[in-house]
Write a protein that holds these residues in place. Structure first.
Motif, PDB file in Angstrom:
ATOM      1  N   ILE A 178       4.378  34.705 -34.566  1.00 20.23           N
ATOM      2  CA  ILE A 178       3.770  35.725 -33.708  1.00 20.23           C
ATOM      3  C   ILE A 178       2.524  35.085 -33.100  1.00 20.23           C
ATOM      4  O   ILE A 178       1.651  34.600 -33.826  1.00 20.23           O
ATOM      5  CB  ILE A 178       3.378  36.979 -34.499  1.00 20.23           C
ATOM      6  N   THR A 179       2.441  35.067 -31.788  1.00 23.08           N
ATOM      7  CA  THR A 179       1.351  34.352 -31.130  1.00 23.08           C
ATOM      8  C   THR A 179       0.737  35.192 -30.019  1.00 23.08           C
ATOM      9  O   THR A 179       1.456  35.746 -29.182  1.00 23.08           O
ATOM     10  CB  THR A 179       1.843  33.027 -30.518  1.00 23.08           C
ATOM     11  N   GLY A 180      -0.577  35.274 -30.015  1.00 27.08           N
ATOM     12  CA  GLY A 180      -1.323  35.884 -28.918  1.00 27.08           C
ATOM     13  C   GLY A 180      -2.441  34.948 -28.502  1.00 27.08           C
ATOM     14  O   GLY A 180      -3.209  34.468 -29.348  1.00 27.08           O
ATOM     15  N   VAL A 181      -2.533  34.655 -27.204  1.00 29.50           N
ATOM     16  CA  VAL A 181      -3.522  33.694 -26.697  1.00 29.50           C
ATOM     17  C   VAL A 181      -4.117  34.233 -25.397  1.00 29.50           C
ATOM     18  O   VAL A 181      -3.393  34.793 -24.552  1.00 29.50           O
ATOM     19  CB  VAL A 181      -2.894  32.306 -26.432  1.00 29.50           C
ATOM     20  N   SER A 182      -5.410  34.062 -25.245  1.00 25.99           N
ATOM     21  CA  SER A 182      -6.073  34.387 -23.984  1.00 25.99           C
ATOM     22  C   SER A 182      -7.101  33.305 -23.682  1.00 25.99           C
ATOM     23  O   SER A 182      -7.802  32.840 -24.585  1.00 25.99           O
ATOM     24  CB  SER A 182      -6.765  35.749 -24.058  1.00 25.99           C
ATOM     25  N   ALA A 183      -7.171  32.898 -22.429  1.00 25.54           N
ATOM     26  CA  ALA A 183      -8.136  31.869 -22.026  1.00 25.54           C
ATOM     27  C   ALA A 183      -8.582  32.117 -20.592  1.00 25.54           C
ATOM     28  O   ALA A 183      -7.802  32.577 -19.752  1.00 25.54           O
ATOM     29  CB  ALA A 183      -7.526  30.472 -22.148  1.00 25.54           C
TER      30      ALA A 183
END
Length: 490
Positions: A178-183
């Motif tokens: 499960i992956t959540g990324v913000s940049a």
């Protein structure tokens, strides 16, 4: 302070909406012979294929989000119901504007949640081509968010908290990733394209873009195994949790004050785009021109292949990285009685509750986030005179777990293209199965468009919004039919 709170609210929305959103490249201003710097974002060879030899992008941008979990309810039914919702939503970010309550409804029965969000603002950028060479310089601010394979139970608890009693006393286990990324980052890029081969009936161009990245914010969560149970609104039992998380945000972690444009760099990075294109030209006699003149060769069709956004940002300023390695049962209780004062208070409290040490979760202060890499295949066909049709295959490329992702899609875009104006109608299949119809209109220096036309009217539920624009000016190349040609010596 009130404005800072609004900015923080928007930042949270952009990150958590990644569990439920979709995004695309601005097809209406990214394909064609009058795209300017926008075309280079899909394939750097487009700076040489453009009909302008000198092009200035004053400002352009896009905002796109599409939600498949949270639906915003209209105030009243009507053809402009969605436009009213959009004005209310974005009005919350404008100081002095009275805020209206926005009612939402979650789609709890849908399968695992996933999605993408994309914001881009491109500032002053320049293209210049001469002979076989083309150069470009661009500046942009970009923000991406993505979440993959978020289970419905986690999405529900994230949306309403631990109050949802139908999910109490259930052992949930998620052994997959499960992956959540913000940049978000500022980008300075330099592009070069060269016509490596040209004859009377074809042309081959290769191009590359090198980009320096100044990281503005980064946050991620990556889990490989999670097993837990929520007995009531006040307690959570964690039986197994293998995960890492990190954040580097433009806020003071001790009071959550927003930095704004102060301290704008929290990491550095590098990325590149590479592409080639082949154009089948209209056949003409073997003639040559002055190599220093600016010429445009009309084509029958054009094929382009590119790899974009291959690179990463290393966040090493104002950053914190956490590691969860729980293999025995841990209980975190008394949650409803805790009033978290700031980010540090929340993270330190969680760390102490899970490890008996307020720094027990810390696993180093730096981390990397890879950009939303993709492979792009384009085909552009000249139907007749000013009529064209374009096809795009965008395939997301995942290299590492902590990477912002973009949706794969197929798109077909018929367009009417003249020197002073044009119109295009992109039809897109997001994730190869979700249809979207858009429209873009160009008149001289201004282009306006959307890739989700229904979001402006009452033709669909308000679960997304799309708008993009471009303000640019260019000097056109000379068409070979209007030029003075000299006979070739061979």
């Amino acid at each position: 302070m009130q404005y800072c709170k609004r900015v923080l609210v928007l930042s949270i929305i952009l990150f958590y909406s990644a569990f439920n959103t979709l995004a695309q490249d601005n097809i209406g201003i990214s394909v064609g012979n009058h795209t300017g710097i926008q075309g280079a974002f899909l394939n750097p060879t487009e700076i040489a294929n453009s009909k302008t030899y000198f092009d200035i992008n004053w400002v352009s941008g896009n905002l796109y989000f599409q939600n498949n979990y949270i639906r915003i309810l209209p105030y009243n039914r009507g053809i402009f119901q969605n436009t009213k919702i959009a004005s209310a939503f974005f009005g919350t970010m404008i100081p002095g504007v009275e805020q209206r309550n926005i009612e939402t409804l979650d789609r709890y029965t849908l399968p695992d949640k996933h999605g993408f969000a994309n914001v881009r603002l491109t500032g002053p950028s320049v293209i210049y081509s001469i002979g076989n060479h083309a150069f470009a310089f661009q500046t942009s601010f970009r923000a991406f968010a993505s979440a993959l394979k978020a289970p419905y139970d986690i999405a529900k608890f994230s949306y309403v908290g631990l109050f949802y009693s139908p999910q109490h006393d259930i052992n949930y286990e998620h052994p997959g990733q499960i992956t959540g990324v913000s940049a978000g980052w500022n980008e300075i890029g330099f592009s070069y394209a060269n016509t490596i081969q040209q004859s009377y009936d074809h042309k081959v161009i290769a191009g590359i873009t090198l980009k320096g990245l100044l990281g503005y914010h980064g946050i991620f969560l990556h889990s490989t195994h999670a097993r837990y149970m929520v007995p009531d609104r006040d307690t959570i039992h964690i039986y197994n949790l293998q995960a890492t998380a990190g954040y580097s945000l433009p806020i003071d972690y001790d009071n959550n004050n927003f930095f704004g444009l102060n301290k704008p760099v929290r990491g550095l990075g590098f990325a590149m785009d590479m592409g080639v294109s082949y154009s089948k030209l209209f056949e003409r006699p073997r003639l040559k021109t002055n190599r220093f003149r600016h010429h445009h060769s009309p084509y029958v069709y054009r094929v382009g292949l590119s790899l974009i956004d291959f690179g990463m940002i290393h966040f090493n300023q104002h950053s914190r990285r956490l590691r969860f390695d729980i293999v025995d049962t841990v209980t975190w209780g008394g949650l409803t009685g805790i009033d978290f004062l700031n980010t540090n208070h929340y993270v330190d409290t969680m760390s102490y509750s899970l490890t008996n040490n307020d720094r027990g979760l810390d696993d180093g202060s730096t981390f990397n986030i890879m950009l939303p890499s993709a492979m792009v295949l384009q085909f552009d066909y000249h139907i007749h005179k000013s009529l064209f049709i374009n096809a795009i295959w965008m395939q997301n490329l995942a290299f590492v777990p902590v990477q912002v992702s973009r949706p794969s899609y197929l798109a077909i875009t018929p367009r009417l293209e003249l020197d002073n104006w044009g119109i295009s109608l992109p039809f897109t299949l997001f994730r190869y199965r979700e249809p979207r119809l858009g429209m873009a209109f160009r008149y001289r220096f201004l282009t306006l468009g959307t890739c989700k036309l229904g979001s402006f009217f009452g033709s669909s539920d308000y679960n997304g919004f799309s708008v993009y624009f471009s303000v640019r000016h260019g000097l056109s190349k000379t068409d070979y039919k209007k030029d003075k040609w000299e006979c070739s010596p061979f």
